[in-house]
Enzyme design. Structure first.
Site, PDB file in Angstrom:
ATOM      1  CE  LYS A  54       3.407   1.472  -0.276  1.00  0.00           C
ATOM      2  NZ  LYS A  54       4.508   0.542  -0.529  1.00  0.00           N
ATOM      3  CD  GLN A  98       4.859  -2.815  -1.858  1.00  0.00           C
ATOM      4  OE1 GLN A  98       4.576  -1.638  -2.078  1.00  0.00           O
ATOM      5  NE2 GLN A  98       5.054  -3.266  -0.643  1.00  0.00           N
ATOM      6  CG  ASP A 121      10.120   2.902  -1.029  1.00  0.00           C
ATOM      7  OD1 ASP A 121       9.403   3.440  -0.162  1.00  0.00           O
ATOM      8  OD2 ASP A 121       9.996   1.724  -1.400  1.00  0.00           O
TER       9      ASP A 121
END
Ligand code: NAD
Length: 286
Positions: A54, A98, A121
């Site tokens: 990422k 994460q 997200d």
């Protein structure tokens, strides 16, 4: 018949190029690049690889990373304090935690602490609510990546039978809502569904998001169907999907490989979400 392979890597690369071009147009106008903060706790090797990927992708398209790596012993309040700082930081447009987190941390509380306008997200309840209501908002990356792949095909989803295998809040449930918004007729198959093959065999669009290697065999697939494999399973030192690719290839019309299918799209949609938040802040288009 042999299915056409949907090349997620190439599609992701061209989407990322478009994002990079847009960032270089916006930079002189607003005086700063978009910023993404990835928070990671502990040293899970798969998560470390995803986070590194990422951050590398951010760099490549001209986005700033504000990554923060906590030791496995980090407390809930330490992580919450950093989320609060990032919520206030005007250089940060996207924040993501994460997953999975070490078991002593409460992921729902952490995700809910993120400013919904920076929820890269798309997992904050406000953004999930917008998805349910069909309002614009940040969409969760993997299902949005699946939809972006489907949009590259010469197929109108209206009225098509779509079957989603898996009902997680990360993939299955939001994907079913996105397919519904695209006017497909949607069924979810899950761990308690009896005779799932009777349902999957009716699918024009079949998406597997289960986490069981090679669960989907040719006999579960309608000839000519679009088969999207979200699963990522480790088999020795190889990654395999939920679909038995070699078995299904001669039956399906289109199929995604693992790796190189949905995976690269997830990262791309994360970058797109961050740029969308940046654009929203300045009232401009993506
Ligand atoms: P999860 O474990 O949270 O959910 C799995 C779902 O599968 C559950 O809802 C369960 O009901 C269902 N299920 C279990 N057995 C089933 C069966 N036999 N038939 C039908 N459904 C069944 O997993 P998740 O987070 O949704 O992830 C699913 C898979 O997708 C995993 O392999 C994960 O690694 C992968 N994944 C990939 C990406 C990507 O970027 N490609 C992103 C997220 C997850």
């Amino acid at each position: 018949m042999t299915a056409q392979i949907i090349d997620g890597k190439t599609i992701a690369r061209s989407m990322q190029q478009r994002l990079a071009d847009r960032i270089s147009q916006l930079l002189p106008e607003y005086g700063r690049p978009p910023g993404l903060a990835v928070l990671m706790v502990g040293n899970d090797p798969a998560s470390s690889a995803y986070v590194a990927n990422k951050e590398k992708s951010c760099d490549r398209i001209g986005m700033t990373s504000f990554g923060k790596h906590f030791p496995v012993t980090a407390s809930q309040s330490e992580v919450l304090a950093v989320i609060e700082e990032l919520n206030q930081n005007p250089g940060v447009d996207g924040i993501l935690v994460q997953l999975p987190l070490p078991p002593h941390l409460d992921s729902v509380e952490l995700i809910t602490a993120i400013d919904p306008r920076k929820d890269a997200d798309g997992l904050h309840p406000v953004n999930l609510g917008k998805l349910v209501r069909g309002e614009p908002g940040l969409r969760s990356c993997t299902p949005a990546g699946v939809m972006a792949l489907l949009q590259t095909l010469p197929i109108d989803l209206t009225g098509k039978r779509a079957v989603v295998m898996g009902r997680s809040i990360l993939v299955g449930k939001p994907l079913a809502l996105m397919l519904l918004a695209a006017n497909a007729t949607v069924t979810i198959v899950h761990s308690r569904t009896p005779a799932p093959e009777e349902i999957t065999r009716e699918a024009d669009i079949l998406v597997a998001a289960v986490g069981k290697p090679h669960l989907i065999k040719a006999g579960m697939v309608k000839p000519g169907a679009v088969v999207i494999d979200v699963g990522i399973n480790r088999s020795g030192d190889k990654l395999v999907g939920d679909v038995d690719f070699a078995d299904v290839l001669p039956v399906a019309g289109y199929i995604t490989p693992v790796p190189g299918g949905v995976g690269p799209m997830t990262v791309t949609l994360l970058l797109q979400n961050t740029l969308w938040s940046y654009c929203q802040r300045y009232g401009t288009n993506l």
